[in-house]
Design a protein around this motif. Structure first.
Motif, PDB file in Angstrom:
ATOM      1  N   ASN A  11      12.095 101.029 -46.241  1.00  0.00           N
ATOM      2  CA  ASN A  11      12.790 100.339 -47.313  1.00  0.00           C
ATOM      3  C   ASN A  11      12.520  98.836 -47.204  1.00  0.00           C
ATOM      4  OD1 ASN A  11      13.903 102.809 -47.865  1.00  0.00           O
ATOM      5  ND2 ASN A  11      16.010 102.206 -47.527  1.00  0.00           N
ATOM      6  N   GLY A  15      12.421  95.102 -41.612  1.00  0.00           N
ATOM      7  CA  GLY A  15      11.748  94.447 -40.501  1.00  0.00           C
ATOM      8  C   GLY A  15      10.303  94.869 -40.302  1.00  0.00           C
ATOM      9  N   GLY A  59       7.634  97.408 -49.040  1.00  0.00           N
ATOM     10  CA  GLY A  59       8.916  98.089 -48.845  1.00  0.00           C
ATOM     11  C   GLY A  59       9.337  98.812 -50.117  1.00  0.00           C
ATOM     12  N   LEU A 117      16.437  96.866 -35.873  1.00  0.00           N
ATOM     13  CA  LEU A 117      17.696  96.123 -35.935  1.00  0.00           C
ATOM     14  C   LEU A 117      18.759  96.730 -35.015  1.00  0.00           C
ATOM     15  CD1 LEU A 117      16.669  95.974 -39.315  1.00  0.00           C
ATOM     16  CD2 LEU A 117      18.361  94.191 -39.082  1.00  0.00           C
ATOM     17  N   ASP A 119      19.761  95.571 -32.301  1.00  0.00           N
ATOM     18  CA  ASP A 119      20.652  94.486 -31.848  1.00  0.00           C
ATOM     19  C   ASP A 119      21.824  94.319 -32.810  1.00  0.00           C
ATOM     20  OD1 ASP A 119      18.430  93.646 -33.593  1.00  0.00           O
ATOM     21  OD2 ASP A 119      19.369  91.676 -33.506  1.00  0.00           O
ATOM     22  N   GLU A 120      21.500  94.372 -34.092  1.00  0.00           N
ATOM     23  CA  GLU A 120      22.522  94.230 -35.140  1.00  0.00           C
ATOM     24  C   GLU A 120      23.464  95.443 -35.126  1.00  0.00           C
ATOM     25  OE1 GLU A 120      22.153  91.351 -36.724  1.00  0.00           O
ATOM     26  OE2 GLU A 120      24.008  91.677 -37.860  1.00  0.00           O
ATOM     27  N   SER A 145      14.089  96.482 -31.505  1.00  0.00           N
ATOM     28  CA  SER A 145      14.507  95.299 -32.242  1.00  0.00           C
ATOM     29  C   SER A 145      13.266  94.424 -32.358  1.00  0.00           C
ATOM     30  CB  SER A 145      15.625  94.552 -31.507  1.00  0.00           C
ATOM     31  OG  SER A 145      15.807  93.300 -32.129  1.00  0.00           O
ATOM     32  N   ALA A 146      12.688  94.417 -33.543  1.00  0.00           N
ATOM     33  CA  ALA A 146      11.430  93.687 -33.742  1.00  0.00           C
ATOM     34  C   ALA A 146      11.649  92.198 -33.520  1.00  0.00           C
ATOM     35  CB  ALA A 146      10.887  93.950 -35.143  1.00  0.00           C
TER      36      ALA A 146
END
Ligand SMILES: Nc1nc2c(ncn2[C@@H]2O[C@H](COP(=O)(O)OP(=O)(O)OP(=O)(O)O)[C@@H](O)[C@H]2O)c(=O)[nH]1
Ligand SMILES: [Mg+2]
Length: 241
Positions: A11, A15, A59, A117, A119-120, A145-146
Motif C-alpha cells: 500500500n 515504507g 504503492g 514500522l 517500531d511504531e 523497521s526500515a
C-alpha cells in the motif's frame, strides 16, 4: 551471473521507498515506466555475494486496473515474474494492508511479507505473532523497521534463500462463493489453452470474470512483444477496447 530480481509491493506509505533506499543507497536509477507517467525506480544491492536488482513498485491498495499505478504493479508481477515479491505491510494497520498481500499471493507463490514500522507498532502496544501469521499465509513473514534498519539482515537472508529456490511456500488462496468457483473452473482451462501455463491462470480467470479489460490489453501487449522477439507464433487475446 545475472542478478536475481526483487519487487517491492505494498500500500502507499508503508515504507517501500525507505527500504529501497536503505538497500540500494546510491546504486539506483529512476525514470518512467514505458508508456506511462509512473515513476520507475530500480536499484542494485549485494547480499551473501549474490547480486540483486530491486524494483520499487508504486504503492497501491489493490492490483486490479483502477489506475496506471495498479497496472504497472500488476504487470510487473505477472509478466516480468520477479524471483521474489516482497510485500511491505504497515504493522500498525495490518487489516487494511492484508488485502494487497492476499492479492499478490493469488498472482505468485514467491512472496515474502515484510511487516514494516514495527517500531511504531511497539509504541502503540500492537503485538504481531509473525510465526502464526506466516503459518496462516503460507509464506515467510519478517518483522522489520526500515527507518531504524532493524530486521533487515533476516529479511535479506530470507530473500536470498527464496531466490535460490530453497523456500517452498503454500500461499493462502481465497475461496470465493460456489458459483464463482464453478465459473473459475469452467474458464481456467480455456485461459490456459490460450496463454499457456506460465501465468497465474486462476487469478487471470477471476479478473476476466470481473470484466477487467485492461488485463486483456496487457496480455496482448505481452504477446505482441514476444512475437517480435520470435518467441511465440500467433497468440492473441481479443480485447473489445
Ligand atoms: N516509524 C517508522 N516510519 C517509517 C518506517 N519506514 C518508513 N517510515 C516512514 O513512513 C513514511 C512513508 O515511507 P515511504 O518509504 O515513502 O513509503 P512508500 O511505501 O514508499 O510510499 P509510496 O511510495 O507512497 O507508496 C515516511 O515518512 C518514512 O520515513 C519505519 O520502519 N518506522
Ligand atoms: Mg515510495
Amino acid at each position: 551471473m545475472e542478478s536475481y530480481r526483487i519487487a517491492l509491493a505494498g500500500n502507499p506509505n508503508t515504507g517501500k521507498s525507505t527500504l529501497f533506499n536503505l538497500l540500494t543507497g546510491l546504486r539506483q536509477h529512476t525514470g518512467n515506466w514505458p508508456g506511462k507517467t509512473v515513476i520507475h525506480a530500480e536499484g542494485e544491492f549485494n547480499h551473501k555475494d549474490t547480486d540483486f536488482t530491486i524494483v520499487d513498485l508504486p504503492g497501491t491498495y489493490s492490483l486490479y486496473s483502477n489506475s496506471a499505478d495498479e497496472e504497472v504493479a500488476r504487470d510487473y508481477i505477472i509478466f516480468d515474474k520477479p524471483d521474489v515479491t516482497l510485500v511491505v505491510l504497515d504493522a500498525t494497520s495490518l487489516e487494511r494492508n492484508m488485502n494487497l498481500a492476499l492479492q499478490v499471493m493469488e498472482m505468485t507463490d514467491r512472496v515474502i511479507v515484510a511487516l514494516n514500522l514495527m517500531d511504531e507498532a511497539k509504541k502503540k502496544g500492537i503485538e504481531v505473532n509473525s510465526e502464526a501469521l506466516s503459518k496462516k499465509l503460507g509464506v515467510p513473514v519478517v518483522k522489520i523497521s526500515a527507518r531504524n534498519n532493524t530486521g533487515i539482515k533476516e529479511l535479506l537472508d530470507t530473500v536470498h534463500e527464496m531466490a535460490l529456490g530453497n523456500v517452498p511456500t503454500t500461499p493462502y488462496r481465497m475461496t470465493y462463493s460456489a458459483d464463482i468457483e464453478a465459473k473459475i473452473e469452467e474458464l481456467s482451462p480455456k485461459v490456459r489453452q490460450m496463454i499457456g501455463d506460465e501465468f497465474p491462470i486462476r487469478w487471470i480467470s477471476l479478473r476476466l470474470l470481473d470484466g477487467d479489460e485492461s488485463i486483456l490489453n496487457s496480455l496482448n501487449d505481452y504477446f505482441r512483444r514476444e512475437r517480435k522477439k520470435g518467441g511465440f507464433s500467433n497468440v492473441s487475446v481479443n480485447a473489445t477496447t
